[in-house]
Motif scaffolding. Structure first.
Motif, PDB file in Angstrom:
ATOM      1  N   ALA A 258      -1.804  11.345  -9.985  1.00 12.58           N
ATOM      2  CA  ALA A 258      -2.983  12.205  -9.815  1.00 12.58           C
ATOM      3  C   ALA A 258      -2.800  13.321  -8.793  1.00 12.58           C
ATOM      4  CB  ALA A 258      -4.194  11.343  -9.438  1.00 12.58           C
ATOM      5  N   GLY A 259      -1.638  13.388  -8.142  1.00  6.58           N
ATOM      6  CA  GLY A 259      -1.415  14.467  -7.186  1.00  6.58           C
ATOM      7  C   GLY A 259      -1.655  14.045  -5.756  1.00  6.58           C
ATOM      8  N   THR A 260      -0.800  14.499  -4.869  1.00 10.40           N
ATOM      9  CA  THR A 260      -0.834  14.065  -3.469  1.00 10.40           C
ATOM     10  C   THR A 260      -2.050  14.587  -2.729  1.00 10.40           C
ATOM     11  OG1 THR A 260       1.582  14.032  -3.440  1.00 10.40           O
ATOM     12  CG2 THR A 260       0.465  14.075  -1.309  1.00 10.40           C
ATOM     13  N   ARG A 261      -2.448  15.833  -2.989  1.00  9.73           N
ATOM     14  CA  ARG A 261      -3.457  16.490  -2.156  1.00  9.73           C
ATOM     15  C   ARG A 261      -4.788  15.754  -2.177  1.00  9.73           C
ATOM     16  NH1 ARG A 261      -3.927  22.795  -2.913  1.00  9.73           N
ATOM     17  NH2 ARG A 261      -1.784  22.504  -2.149  1.00  9.73           N
ATOM     18  N   ARG A 262      -5.193  15.232  -3.318  1.00 11.21           N
ATOM     19  CA  ARG A 262      -6.510  14.573  -3.405  1.00 11.21           C
ATOM     20  C   ARG A 262      -6.587  13.362  -2.495  1.00 11.21           C
ATOM     21  NH1 ARG A 262      -8.033  13.862  -9.636  1.00 11.21           N
ATOM     22  NH2 ARG A 262     -10.100  13.428  -8.766  1.00 11.21           N
ATOM     23  N   PHE A 263      -5.499  12.622  -2.399  1.00 14.94           N
ATOM     24  CA  PHE A 263      -5.515  11.407  -1.581  1.00 14.94           C
ATOM     25  C   PHE A 263      -5.347  11.744  -0.103  1.00 14.94           C
ATOM     26  CE2 PHE A 263      -3.924  10.180  -5.801  1.00 14.94           C
ATOM     27  CZ  PHE A 263      -4.943   9.298  -6.155  1.00 14.94           C
TER      28      PHE A 263
ATOM     29  N   ASP B  98       0.813  -1.211   0.000  1.00  9.50           N
ATOM     30  CA  ASP B  98       0.000   0.000   0.000  1.00  9.50           C
ATOM     31  C   ASP B  98       0.853   1.271   0.000  1.00  9.50           C
ATOM     32  OD1 ASP B  98      -2.300  -1.418  -0.095  1.00  9.50           O
ATOM     33  OD2 ASP B  98      -2.913  -1.083   1.979  1.00  9.50           O
ATOM     34  N   GLY B  99       2.015   1.204   0.653  1.00  5.83           N
ATOM     35  CA  GLY B  99       2.879   2.379   0.680  1.00  5.83           C
ATOM     36  C   GLY B  99       3.346   2.773  -0.699  1.00  5.83           C
ATOM     37  N   ASP B 100       3.882   1.800  -1.464  1.00  5.47           N
ATOM     38  CA  ASP B 100       4.335   2.099  -2.824  1.00  5.47           C
ATOM     39  C   ASP B 100       3.155   2.411  -3.742  1.00  5.47           C
ATOM     40  OD1 ASP B 100       7.044   1.892  -2.341  1.00  5.47           O
ATOM     41  OD2 ASP B 100       7.113  -0.258  -2.727  1.00  5.47           O
ATOM     42  N   GLY B 101       2.028   1.710  -3.515  1.00  6.16           N
ATOM     43  CA  GLY B 101       0.843   1.997  -4.319  1.00  6.16           C
ATOM     44  C   GLY B 101       0.382   3.430  -4.149  1.00  6.16           C
ATOM     45  N   ARG B 102       0.428   3.915  -2.912  1.00  2.78           N
ATOM     46  CA  ARG B 102       0.028   5.305  -2.646  1.00  2.78           C
ATOM     47  C   ARG B 102       0.991   6.275  -3.336  1.00  2.78           C
ATOM     48  NH1 ARG B 102      -2.144   8.792   1.315  1.00  2.78           N
ATOM     49  NH2 ARG B 102      -1.836  10.872   0.436  1.00  2.78           N
ATOM     50  N   VAL B 103       2.292   5.981  -3.292  1.00  2.84           N
ATOM     51  CA  VAL B 103       3.272   6.844  -3.956  1.00  2.84           C
ATOM     52  C   VAL B 103       2.976   6.932  -5.451  1.00  2.84           C
ATOM     53  CG1 VAL B 103       5.710   7.089  -4.575  1.00  2.84           C
ATOM     54  CG2 VAL B 103       5.073   6.445  -2.247  1.00  2.84           C
ATOM     55  N   LEU B 104       2.651   5.781  -6.069  1.00  2.00           N
ATOM     56  CA  LEU B 104       2.349   5.779  -7.497  1.00  2.00           C
ATOM     57  C   LEU B 104       1.107   6.616  -7.804  1.00  2.00           C
ATOM     58  CD1 LEU B 104       2.963   4.807 -10.329  1.00  2.00           C
ATOM     59  CD2 LEU B 104       1.765   2.667  -9.814  1.00  2.00           C
ATOM     60  N   LEU B 105       0.067   6.463  -6.997  1.00  2.00           N
ATOM     61  CA  LEU B 105      -1.140   7.276  -7.196  1.00  2.00           C
ATOM     62  C   LEU B 105      -0.833   8.759  -7.040  1.00  2.00           C
ATOM     63  CD1 LEU B 105      -3.847   5.191  -5.292  1.00  2.00           C
ATOM     64  CD2 LEU B 105      -3.686   5.518  -7.756  1.00  2.00           C
ATOM     65  N   ASP B 106      -0.032   9.089  -6.027  1.00  3.82           N
ATOM     66  CA  ASP B 106       0.341  10.489  -5.808  1.00  3.82           C
ATOM     67  C   ASP B 106       1.025  11.072  -7.037  1.00  3.82           C
ATOM     68  OD1 ASP B 106      -0.679  10.432  -3.265  1.00  3.82           O
ATOM     69  OD2 ASP B 106       1.254  10.249  -2.251  1.00  3.82           O
ATOM     70  N   ARG B 107       1.940  10.288  -7.622  1.00  2.61           N
ATOM     71  CA  ARG B 107       2.705  10.801  -8.758  1.00  2.61           C
ATOM     72  C   ARG B 107       1.841  10.975 -10.009  1.00  2.61           C
ATOM     73  NH1 ARG B 107       8.443   7.388  -8.225  1.00  2.61           N
ATOM     74  NH2 ARG B 107       9.074   8.339  -6.233  1.00  2.61           N
TER      75      ARG B 107
ATOM     76  N   THR C  60      -6.595  14.220   1.463  1.00  2.00           N
ATOM     77  CA  THR C  60      -7.823  14.758   2.043  1.00  2.00           C
ATOM     78  C   THR C  60      -8.848  13.679   2.368  1.00  2.00           C
ATOM     79  OG1 THR C  60      -8.704  15.137  -0.184  1.00  2.00           O
ATOM     80  CG2 THR C  60      -7.552  16.976   0.878  1.00  2.00           C
ATOM     81  N   ASP C  61      -8.681  12.491   1.818  1.00  2.00           N
ATOM     82  CA  ASP C  61      -9.647  11.412   2.103  1.00  2.00           C
ATOM     83  C   ASP C  61      -8.906  10.093   2.237  1.00  2.00           C
ATOM     84  OD1 ASP C  61     -11.817   9.776   2.415  1.00  2.00           O
ATOM     85  OD2 ASP C  61     -12.951  10.576   0.722  1.00  2.00           O
ATOM     86  N   PRO C  62      -8.195   9.887   3.365  1.00  2.00           N
ATOM     87  CA  PRO C  62      -7.392   8.657   3.513  1.00  2.00           C
ATOM     88  C   PRO C  62      -8.227   7.385   3.534  1.00  2.00           C
ATOM     89  CG  PRO C  62      -7.456   9.936   5.574  1.00  2.00           C
ATOM     90  CD  PRO C  62      -8.052  10.806   4.517  1.00  2.00           C
ATOM     91  N   GLU C  63      -9.464   7.477   4.042  1.00  2.00           N
ATOM     92  CA  GLU C  63     -10.299   6.272   4.104  1.00  2.00           C
ATOM     93  C   GLU C  63     -10.655   5.792   2.696  1.00  2.00           C
ATOM     94  OE1 GLU C  63     -13.858   3.937   3.918  1.00  2.00           O
ATOM     95  OE2 GLU C  63     -13.839   6.064   3.374  1.00  2.00           O
ATOM     96  N   ALA C  64     -11.073   6.727   1.838  1.00  2.00           N
ATOM     97  CA  ALA C  64     -11.387   6.360   0.453  1.00  2.00           C
ATOM     98  C   ALA C  64     -10.139   5.911  -0.292  1.00  2.00           C
ATOM     99  CB  ALA C  64     -12.036   7.542  -0.265  1.00  2.00           C
ATOM    100  N   THR C  65      -9.004   6.535   0.010  1.00  2.00           N
ATOM    101  CA  THR C  65      -7.740   6.132  -0.616  1.00  2.00           C
ATOM    102  C   THR C  65      -7.406   4.693  -0.258  1.00  2.00           C
ATOM    103  OG1 THR C  65      -6.918   8.406  -0.557  1.00  2.00           O
ATOM    104  CG2 THR C  65      -5.281   6.652  -0.807  1.00  2.00           C
ATOM    105  N   GLY C  66      -7.631   4.329   1.007  1.00  2.06           N
ATOM    106  CA  GLY C  66      -7.384   2.952   1.417  1.00  2.06           C
ATOM    107  C   GLY C  66      -8.253   1.972   0.656  1.00  2.06           C
ATOM    108  N   ARG C  67      -9.513   2.333   0.429  1.00  2.00           N
ATOM    109  CA  ARG C  67     -10.407   1.443  -0.318  1.00  2.00           C
ATOM    110  C   ARG C  67     -10.026   1.381  -1.797  1.00  2.00           C
ATOM    111  NH1 ARG C  67     -15.516   3.013  -0.602  1.00  2.00           N
ATOM    112  NH2 ARG C  67     -15.351   5.040   0.407  1.00  2.00           N
ATOM    113  N   LEU C  68      -9.550   2.496  -2.322  1.00  2.00           N
ATOM    114  CA  LEU C  68      -9.081   2.505  -3.711  1.00  2.00           C
ATOM    115  C   LEU C  68      -7.872   1.592  -3.871  1.00  2.00           C
ATOM    116  CD1 LEU C  68      -9.409   3.876  -6.527  1.00  2.00           C
ATOM    117  CD2 LEU C  68      -7.708   5.524  -5.768  1.00  2.00           C
ATOM    118  N   LEU C  69      -6.936   1.672  -2.929  1.00  2.09           N
ATOM    119  CA  LEU C  69      -5.762   0.797  -2.976  1.00  2.09           C
ATOM    120  C   LEU C  69      -6.179  -0.662  -2.877  1.00  2.09           C
ATOM    121  CD1 LEU C  69      -3.386   2.867  -0.661  1.00  2.09           C
ATOM    122  CD2 LEU C  69      -3.014   2.394  -3.077  1.00  2.09           C
ATOM    123  N   ALA C  70      -7.155  -0.950  -2.009  1.00  2.34           N
ATOM    124  CA  ALA C  70      -7.628  -2.335  -1.873  1.00  2.34           C
ATOM    125  C   ALA C  70      -8.253  -2.811  -3.174  1.00  2.34           C
ATOM    126  CB  ALA C  70      -8.631  -2.431  -0.724  1.00  2.34           C
ATOM    127  N   GLY C  71      -8.986  -1.940  -3.860  1.00  4.98           N
ATOM    128  CA  GLY C  71      -9.607  -2.328  -5.125  1.00  4.98           C
ATOM    129  C   GLY C  71      -8.599  -2.622  -6.210  1.00  4.98           C
TER     130      GLY C  71
END
Length: 988
Positions: free
Chosen positions: A468-473, A457-466, A475-486
């Protein structure tokens, strides 16, 4: 065992992440890891846990957290890892088991190699050190005191190692790939002059002096704005050198490891295939055909380091002329091509003559023959078209001859099978081959197979940040966690998700996370432009033989990604008994493994192989099953799987109750998650009757193994299905399960409501045996809750029915419940007679847990009658049986009763009662048994009172009273009030 703090705190044992509990136990473990192999006082642990403001219960809480950790760590290691002595808590850890120690060691060794001028070795060691990080140090934990200081030290050290690593890579000529990394770092740390210096140097040496000057201007502005200072001497020197176009040259490569010297050979002067002609190879080399480096590539650092070592390092077992061949294999969409491309760019300095790249995937067009590929390769390295032979074997020979004496890396991407590459391999040492393939190409001589794993999940989050941008994720860590799980760690899925969000900036992260939560539409959502997860998986599926394709589709109907080997055997055989895989099943499983559609995961406690299918592959398999198999066929498959589980759980439950078999216990605990998921899936998918049958055989197992959460979840799913179908019998059975689970949790009022409803319906249906068993369980739940008369009625009725039915096991339970009620009614002599009858029946039943429960109840009665030797004998036997079947609640109550016996037998030696009572209290806390905690607190109060410690006694009685009030245990409530009154305290 691995202890990890460079990221979320976790412990790995036998390849599995151990369950450590919530933030407080993890913080306790982190504090102990700061001083491994040293006794750490409890006061210091309280300081770390509560930042200097510990609650009154801090010491007790530390003991509870430590007990939980001790149980997990000691069990996983098979020895004593965490111990407690008079000086404090000691955690035993070997030097190579703790990642922060490994990090410090690798960093020191890397810097030593730098000092020796061995840049290649330094780069590998420093890269390995950085690869240990999975996030921020002690990620997810509050930092106080020593933990804060160590986290700050580690973060500073991490950044310093990154700078050293970048310096070694500059020395190796890795300018292009370093620039984006250094730009990202300077954006986060704009006041670190060394980072700016490294960026300026890398930009200058890859031919971008204008960018280097712009970076200097940005550094100067940041330093002036934040600190009011000009750049330091070194940064100003670099600026002047760039302006003068005279920045000290950095060698393209410091050289591979010393065991692999680069041979400096003069280029041939003539084409060996056509003597007398001038060769163009001198003009062609060096050559680089690699795809563009992916700027947002993340993860796989350990894999890349391993692959680089295999492709470049000397091997004592490999002849000097042998060509290293590494295959990166893995799931569709896991990022094999991206990893290979990144690695090949990283190794450009090690293979200075060139890097050849060939795309072989036949899914994107007609299958390319080796002869066609060889023609393209020969043209690319300077062989004229007229000089290329017609025969494939001659082309291969010419290709090999042109590589003699050169260091070239050949990247073969998306290889389907071994036949595609056998003519593309060099013939002499100095070159290397890197292959990516969905298949496991083990037939290539000397091949090294490396699995590309999904991102965490850590590397997955870094990839998403790069993307689509860090700020969007953020602001909603719970939804980000579900997106990573999906996305389940697949880089392709993450790229698609990131691209969709980047293309829809008005949409919140929650929008896509909710769409991916629906498994039936998940693959359809993972599409953006030319990127599509479904198409990637379809390529692998289309290559399967019919039998393998049928099993693959059926596995999409299995409710969990991990499954035992008997499940595909049942799918193929059509029956649900004790079938185990035969040669045909093994062949199909091997085909699915070869295609990387499933993985051989590990071996279960019974010695059977476990397999795993990735969540997105399982979603695709379910799609194909819905498309290609009839509803009747799908229902038949699921029915067989459920029957297979029912057969196996019934056998394990019977062995557990009769012998407490370790193997049955281990198997049930191992399959716990799968069983719960299977019952819920059966209820949800319309197999209500089978779901109810599975729950019925799991009831006693859940009670014995303390599966409270899973038990309630399964029962609610079964009740919902039974209610939807209007099946009164199954409704009553599910209500009975909920009643027993609620009673085990100490929720007496709720349990009574479920018991009353279930018993009423079963009586109406004529289900005498089921109703009698529920009356027994209801009696146990209500005896000490002020409902002794109702409990007596239930127990007496159950004894009559089960005796008439000749149900020996039921008789043991019913007599024990009746004896317990009589004891609660202060009819001790009658209780003893009933319990002696229960003991005689239990001896004939020969079930250790049932026998231990009777012995425990009889011991309590013997204590009240003053027959202490008999009570001691019963408790000794009970404790032995509880431990034999690993029944923790029973063991805890036996220890509680031993403490109670000690107080009754000799109040003047009350101190001896503290040891068993303390053990019981710790176990009750771990189990979440509030009734046991309250009873133990009461007995500890009596022990303190007997020793004259009135203050401690009041504290213990007060804690007991609070528990009895919550649990609505009026008799015990009155006893606690009386004891407090005797101490001069009148509770409200």
């Amino acid at each position: 065992m691995e202890f990890r703090v460079l990221g979320p705190v976790e412990v790995i044992g036998a390849g599995e992440t151990l369950p450590l509990g919530g933030p407080k136990p993890r913080t306790l473990l982190a504090a102990l890891l700061l001083d491994v192999n040293t006794a750490v006082p409890a006061d210091r642990l309280c300081e770390v846990l509560w930042a200097g403001s510990p609650p009154a219960s801090a010491q007790a809480n530390v003991r509870s957290y430590a007990a939980g950790l001790r149980g997990v760590l000691n069990a996983a290691s098979g020895g004593v890892r965490l111990s407690h002595g008079h000086q404090g808590y000691r955690l035993r850890v070997q030097p190579d088991e703790l990642d922060l120690r490994l990090f410090d060691d690798l960093a020191a060794r890397g810097r030593s190699a730098m000092a020796d001028g061995d840049h290649w070795t330094a780069a590998e060691r420093l890269r390995a050190a950085l690869g240990l990080w999975r996030g921020s140090a002690f990620d997810g934990l509050a930092h106080h005191g020593a933990l804060h200081m160590e986290a700050s030290r580690l973060e500073e050290s991490r950044l310093s190692v990154f700078e050293d690593h970048a310096a070694t890579r500059i020395a190796l000529g890795a300018y292009e790939e370093l620039v984006p990394e250094l730009q990202a770092r300077t954006a986060v740390h704009p006041l670190r002059e060394r980072l700016w210096g490294l960026l300026i140097t890398a930009q200058y040496h890859c031919g971008r002096p204008g960018d280097a000057l712009h970076s200097y201007a940005r550094a100067r502005r940041a330093l002036r704005d934040e600190l009011g200072l000009d750049p330091g001497t070194e940064l100003r020197r670099l600026h002047q050198a760039v302006l003068a176009r005279d920045l000290s040259p950095v060698p393209l490569v410091a050289g591979p490891p010393r065991s692999h010297p680069v041979r400096q050979l003069a280029p041939p002067t003539a084409d060996p295939a056509h003597p007398g002609t001038r060769s163009r190879s001198a003009e062609t080399w060096p050559i680089c055909q690699l795809p563009t480096l992916i700027p947002d590539f993340v993860g796989h650092e350990e894999l890349l380091t391993r692959a680089a070592t295999l492709l470049t390092a000397a091997d004592a077992e490999r002849p000097p002329t042998a060509v290293p061949v590494v295959v990166l294999t893995g799931l569709p969409g896991v990022g094999k091509t991206a990893a290979a491309t990144h690695l090949a760019h990283r190794l450009r300095g090690t293979f200075p003559d060139g890097q050849l790249y060939v795309q072989l995937d036949s899914a994107r067009g007609p299958r390319r023959t080796s002869a066609t590929v060889l023609a393209d390769l020969l043209l690319s390295i300077g062989v004229p078209g007229s000089a290329i032979p017609a025969a494939e074997s001659q082309r291969a020979a010419l290709f090999r001859s042109r590589l003699v004496g050169r260091r070239v890396l050949i990247v073969l991407d998306d290889v389907m099978d071994t036949s595609q590459v056998e003519h593309l391999l060099p013939g002499t040492g100095g070159c290397a081959v890197l292959i990516t393939s969905r298949a496991r190409l083990t037939a290539i001589p000397g091949v090294q197979l490396l699995d590309v794993e999904p991102l965490d999940d850590g590397d997955g989050r870094v990839l998403l940040d790069r993307i689509a941008g860090t700020r969007r994720f953020a602001t909603d860590p719970e939804a980000t966690g579900r997106l990573l799980a999906g996305c389940a760690g697949l880089p392709l899925a993450l790229r698609v998700a990131g691209a969709r969000l980047a293309g829809n900036p008005h949409r919140p992260v929650r929008w896509l996370a909710e769409r991916l939560a629906d498994e039936q539409r998940r693959l359809g959502e993972l599409r953006a432009g030319d990127l599509a997860m479904r198409a990637c998986v379809a390529t692998a599926y289309r290559g399967l033989a019919p039998d393998a394709a049928r099993v693959f589709r059926a596995l999409g109907l299995v409710p969990t990604g991990e499954f035992p080997s008997w499940i595909p055997a049942v799918i193929m055989s059509g029956v649900a008994g004790d079938e185990e895989p035969d040669d045909g099943v093994d062949d199909v499983l091997d085909a699915l493994i070869h295609a990387n559609l499933i993985r051989a995961h590990h071996v279960d406690p019974q010695g059977g192989l476990r397999y795993r299918m990735h969540d997105l592959l399982r979603a695709y398999a379910a799609e194909r099953a819905a498309e290609e198999d009839s509803p009747a066929r799908r229902r038949e498959i699921v029915g067989r799987l459920l029957d297979g589980w029912l057969h196996r759980v019934s056998l394990a439950g019977e062995r557990l109750l009769r012998t407490g078999a370790d193997m049955a216990t281990a198997w049930l605990e191992y399959e716990r998650t799968s069983l719960a998921a299977t019952v819920e899936y059966a209820a949800r998918s319309g197999h209500g009757e089978r779901a109810s049958a599975l729950l019925a055989v799991l009831d006693d197992i859940c009670h014995q193994r303390n599966w409270w959460d899973d038990w309630e979840r399964m029962a609610r799913a079964v009740l919902e299905r039974a209610s939807a179908e209007g099946d009164r019998r199954r409704i009553a059975m599910a209500q009975g399960s909920l009643a027993r689970a609620g009673a085990g949790r100490g929720r007496a009022d709720e349990a009574v409501r479920w018991f009353v409803s279930a018993i009423r319906q079963l009586d109406a249906l004529g289900e005498r045996r089921r109703a009698a068993y529920l009356r027994v369980h209801s009696s146990f739940a209500t005896t000490d809750r002020g409902l002794a008369e109702d409990a007596y009625t239930d127990a007496s009725a159950a004894v009559a029915v089960l005796s008439a039915l000749g149900d020996l096991r039921g008789m043991v339970l019913a007599l024990r419940s009746l004896g317990t009620v009589l004891f609660q009614q202060r009819r001790e002599a009658e209780a003893a007679r009933v319990l002696e009858n229960a003991l005689e029946a239990a001896e004939r039943l020969r079930q250790p847990l049932a026998l231990a429960d009777v012995l425990q109840a009889l011991a309590v009665t013997e204590i009240a009658l003053g027959r202490y030797p008999a009570a001691a004998r019963h408790l000794d036997r009970a404790l032995t049986h509880y431990r034999g079947v690993r029944h923790r609640p029973g063991e805890a109550y036996a220890l509680y009763t031993i403490g109670r016996l000690g107080l009754a037998r000799d109040p003047e030696r009350a101190g001896a009662a503290f040891s068993p009572l303390t053990q019981a209290a710790e176990m009750f806390a771990e189990l979440g048994d509030r009734r046991g905690e309250a009873l133990t607190a009461f007995m500890r109060g009596r022990a303190y009172a007997a020793l004259g410690d009135r203050e401690s006694a009041r504290g213990s009685f007060g804690a007991a009273l609070a528990g009895f009030r919550v649990l609505r245990m009026p008799d015990w409530d009155a006893r606690a009030r009386q004891e407090l009154g005797n101490l001069g305290h009148r509770p409200r």
